[in-house]
Design an enzyme around this catalytic site. Structure first.
Site, PDB file in Angstrom:
ATOM      1  N   SER A 119     -21.630 -23.364   8.734  1.00 16.65           N
ATOM      2  CA  SER A 119     -22.678 -24.193   8.157  1.00 16.65           C
ATOM      3  C   SER A 119     -23.153 -23.623   6.805  1.00 16.65           C
ATOM      4  O   SER A 119     -22.350 -23.490   5.890  1.00 16.65           O
ATOM      5  CB  SER A 119     -23.810 -24.373   9.168  1.00 16.65           C
ATOM      6  OG  SER A 119     -24.527 -25.541   8.877  1.00 16.65           O
ATOM      7  N   ASP A 178     -20.955 -34.108  14.437  1.00 19.62           N
ATOM      8  CA  ASP A 178     -21.928 -33.178  13.835  1.00 19.62           C
ATOM      9  C   ASP A 178     -23.038 -33.988  13.172  1.00 19.62           C
ATOM     10  O   ASP A 178     -22.781 -34.783  12.276  1.00 19.62           O
ATOM     11  CB  ASP A 178     -21.216 -32.283  12.811  1.00 19.62           C
ATOM     12  CG  ASP A 178     -22.059 -31.076  12.418  1.00 19.62           C
ATOM     13  OD1 ASP A 178     -23.307 -31.202  12.377  1.00 19.62           O
ATOM     14  OD2 ASP A 178     -21.472 -30.013  12.149  1.00 19.62           O
ATOM     15  N   HIS A 205     -22.239 -29.680  16.127  1.00 21.55           N
ATOM     16  CA  HIS A 205     -22.479 -28.593  15.186  1.00 21.55           C
ATOM     17  C   HIS A 205     -22.300 -27.241  15.867  1.00 21.55           C
ATOM     18  O   HIS A 205     -23.268 -26.597  16.285  1.00 21.55           O
ATOM     19  CB  HIS A 205     -23.894 -28.735  14.625  1.00 21.55           C
ATOM     20  CG  HIS A 205     -24.141 -27.947  13.378  1.00 21.55           C
ATOM     21  ND1 HIS A 205     -23.439 -28.152  12.214  1.00 21.55           N
ATOM     22  CD2 HIS A 205     -25.022 -26.949  13.107  1.00 21.55           C
ATOM     23  CE1 HIS A 205     -23.886 -27.315  11.290  1.00 21.55           C
ATOM     24  NE2 HIS A 205     -24.835 -26.575  11.807  1.00 21.55           N
TER      25      HIS A 205
END
Length: 225
Positions: A119, A178, A205
């Site tokens: 991320s 996600d 995610h």
């Protein structure tokens, strides 16, 4: 055959301990191939602040045993000291500090064969690879990168990292479900790399590590062993 040593860069609101907990399945899946080394970002995230994306980064409350605070690699909102991947901004706060932290980690714990980010950490990995290829950070010598739920920074001062496609071999991993970093944002990062390999999973995610993903990871890693 010795496992490849990989520096692991956690997501926003995580830290080295919590990211280690969350990647336990990946360590198990690739234990013969990889030795994962975790570091913690230098910027402390204020937990009381009301932010645009609640619970960002995989519900990343520090895991049991992870007593470090939630951290980040840069803030997109300088005043609030907060981060949102979709927030457009002229300038950011804290990136130089984070680059220094990686430089020190490489000196103290390196050498590393590769770097893995999740991320905000994956977006940061793209920047580190750019600095390495521009020979602006001579300590960095990664042979490959793995970017999970990565994205292009929306910050104006970071656009210099995307000027030329990066030559470093890269594996880009993202989930179709996600909701924190939609897969379209991860796809937007692909043209910044010369020959990006891709692993798409049906989930959200997180760092995927099911048996079904083993082959893709192994095929990518075997060129460096």
């Amino acid at each position: 055959m010795a496992p490849l040593r990989v520096l692991c860069i956690h997501g926003y609101r995580q830290n080295g301990s919590s990211f280690r907990e969350k990647t336990g399945a990946l360590r198990k899946l690739l234990k013969k191939q990889l030795e994962l080394v975790y570091i913690t970002a230098p910027l402390t995230v204020q937990t009381a602040a009301t932010e645009e994306v609640p619970n960002e980064e995989n519900n990343s409350v520090p895991a049991p045993g992870g007593n470090e605070e939630p951290r980040g690699w840069w803030f997109s909102d300088i005043q609030a000291r907060s981060f949102n991947a979709q927030q457009r901004c002229e300038a950011s706060l804290g990136l130089d500090e984070s680059i220094s932290a990686v430089r020190e980690a490489v000196k103290a714990q390196g050498p590393f064969d590769g770097v893995l980010g999740f991320s905000q950490g994956a977006a940061f990995v793209a920047m580190l690879c750019s600095l390495q290829e521009q020979k602006l950070e001579l300590e960095l010598d990664f042979r490959f990168s793995i970017l999970v739920a990565g994205f292009r920074s929306a910050c104006e001062e970071h656009q210099k990292f995307y000027d030329a496609p990066l030559q470093i071999p890269s594996l880009h991993v993202f989930g179709l479900e996600d909701r924190v970093i939609p897969d379209s944002m991860s796809r937007d990062l692909l043209p910044s790399f010369q020959d990006p390999q891709v692993l798409i999973h049906p989930g959200g995610h997180f760092v995927p590590a099911a048996a079904a993903h083993r082959q893709t990871y192994q095929d990518f890693l075997k060129q460096f062993q």
